[in-house]
Design an enzyme around this catalytic site. Structure first.
Site, short mmCIF file in Angstrom:
data_model
loop_
_atom_site.label_atom_id
_atom_site.label_comp_id
_atom_site.label_asym_id
_atom_site.label_seq_id
_atom_site.Cartn_x
_atom_site.Cartn_y
_atom_site.Cartn_z
N THR A 2 0.83 -1.22 0.00
CA THR A 2 0.00 0.00 0.00
C THR A 2 0.86 1.27 0.00
O THR A 2 0.39 2.33 -0.39
CB THR A 2 -1.01 0.02 1.17
OG1 THR A 2 -0.30 0.05 2.42
CG2 THR A 2 -1.92 -1.19 1.15
N LEU A 45 -2.63 4.99 0.71
CA LEU A 45 -4.08 4.72 0.71
C LEU A 45 -4.27 3.20 0.74
O LEU A 45 -4.23 2.54 -0.29
CB LEU A 45 -4.70 5.34 -0.55
CG LEU A 45 -6.21 5.38 -0.58
CD1 LEU A 45 -6.78 6.20 0.58
CD2 LEU A 45 -6.70 5.95 -1.90
N HIS A 46 -4.49 2.67 1.95
CA HIS A 46 -4.38 1.22 2.15
C HIS A 46 -5.54 0.40 1.55
O HIS A 46 -5.35 -0.42 0.65
CB HIS A 46 -4.33 0.91 3.65
CG HIS A 46 -3.28 1.65 4.39
ND1 HIS A 46 -1.94 1.37 4.25
CD2 HIS A 46 -3.35 2.66 5.30
CE1 HIS A 46 -1.24 2.16 5.05
NE2 HIS A 46 -2.06 2.95 5.68
N ASP A 47 -6.74 0.59 2.12
CA ASP A 47 -7.81 -0.38 1.87
C ASP A 47 -8.28 -0.48 0.41
O ASP A 47 -8.62 -1.58 -0.05
CB ASP A 47 -9.01 -0.09 2.78
CG ASP A 47 -8.70 -0.38 4.25
OD1 ASP A 47 -7.72 -1.10 4.52
OD2 ASP A 47 -9.44 0.11 5.11
N CYS A 82 -6.59 -0.74 -2.06
CA CYS A 82 -5.72 -1.68 -2.78
C CYS A 82 -6.32 -3.09 -2.79
O CYS A 82 -6.23 -3.80 -3.80
CB CYS A 82 -4.32 -1.73 -2.14
SG CYS A 82 -3.40 -0.19 -2.31
#
Ligand code: BDR
Ligand code: CA
Length: 309
Positions: free
Chosen positions: A192, A237-239, A241
């Site tokens: 991420t 921007l993690h989620d 991904c």
């Protein structure tokens, strides 16, 4: 193209909100159920946020609340990143009510009604709800096409030096999923980090017009604090991904790997020990997402969310 039936378990959460919008805007995915746990903020807030985020799309789907704590402890929240309200202070109209019942029951009911190997199960928070569902009815694992998680790290953590936030908040639950014997793809912090948002990027994205969801997504991106881990240049921007993998695996480079959880008390609790180079000679239990085509990822995200109401 037949859309993939999906269950999304989340803890909104700024990046969870953007992930939900991306999923709901994507014809590749048929989101059947959204379940919520505490995590980024408490369960009352994450549930209200899930309702508001989904409500803004105008879509009707069951949203069911679940875990208020992890299997063994209380969740630790992350208000420094997500704000006290979990959405970085971005106000949304109140969403539809929660569906009755408890998340783990709703997940099991959805899987029971599904064909074998048909459901994509996406986890964007501590995966307590998912672990409870599978621990109480393990035979339902055969309904899973793939589990896709934002969790873990192969290098360093973000909530402790060793552990990533979602993995650390319920490592036993993550261990249940890793041992389920179903295909599992994991977007770690190392992946991420490649979905890196800078003020310049947000300014370029803001040139695109869109509806209320797109405007709220941009407001959230503007509200997120720049990360110390990245010299305050921006933030990962993690989620979204994890959602992007479910939509288009072609955006990623990936390899099979073995992941073992560190479940011991102590400074490395919650660490995902990932054997990228097969040093242990043990069978792989996940597909490790290693590289991301960030340009195409952000183009997809913008095009899709801007198309929502
Ligand atoms: C993860 O932790 C949460 O704060 C984010 O929503 C994401 O799921 C990143 O470590
Ligand atoms: Ca999350």
């Amino acid at each position: 193209m037949t859309p993939k039936p999906c269950i999304i378990d989340c803890d909104p959460g700024t990046d969870d909100a953007i992930a939900l919008w991306l999923a709901l805007a994507s014809p590749e995915l048929d989101v059947r159920l959204v379940t919520v746990a505490g995590g980024n903020v408490g369960l009352a807030r994450t549930s209200a946020n899930a309702r508001a985020v989904i409500g803004l799309t105008g879509r009707t789907l069951p949203i069911v609340a679940g875990a208020e704590r992890s299997l063994l402890a209380d969740f630790r929240a992350e208000p420094a990143v997500h704000g006290q309200d979990g959405l970085g202070g971005v106000r949304l109209p109140e969403g539809p009510p929660l569906a009755p019942g408890v998340a783990a029951d709703a997940i099991r009911a959805e899987l029971r009604a599904a064909a074998p190997a048909s459901v994509t199960v996406i986890g964007l928070g501590p995966v307590t709800n998912l672990a409870l569902a599978f621990a109480t009815e393990p035979a339902l694992a055969d309904r899973v096409a793939e589990i896709v998680l934002m969790s873990g790290a192969w290098t360093e953590g973000n909530i402790t030096p060793a552990a990533e936030f979602n993995a650390w908040n319920d490592p036993e639950a993550l261990s249940v999923l890793l041992n389920l014997g179903r295909p599992l793809a994991m977007a770690t912090l190392d992946l991420t980090a490649q979905a890196f948002v800078t003020p310049d990027l947000v300014a370029r994205m803001a040139e695109r017009a869109g509806g209320a969801c797109w405007r709220a997504a941009l407001d959230i991106l503007r509200a997120l604090p720049a990360s110390k881990r990245f010299g305050h240049r921006g933030f990962p921007l993690h989620d979204p991904c994890a959602i992007a993998w479910a939509i288009d695996p072609g955006l990623f480079g990936a390899r099979p790997a073995r992941c073992e959880m560190d479940l011991a008390a102590g400074p490395s609790r919650g660490r995902t020990v990932i054997d990228r180079w097969d040093r242990l000679g043990r069978p792989a239990n996940l597909t490790l997402l290693e590289t991301l085509d960030a340009e195409r990822f952000f183009a997809l995200l913008a095009e899709r969310i801007a198309g929502l109401p």
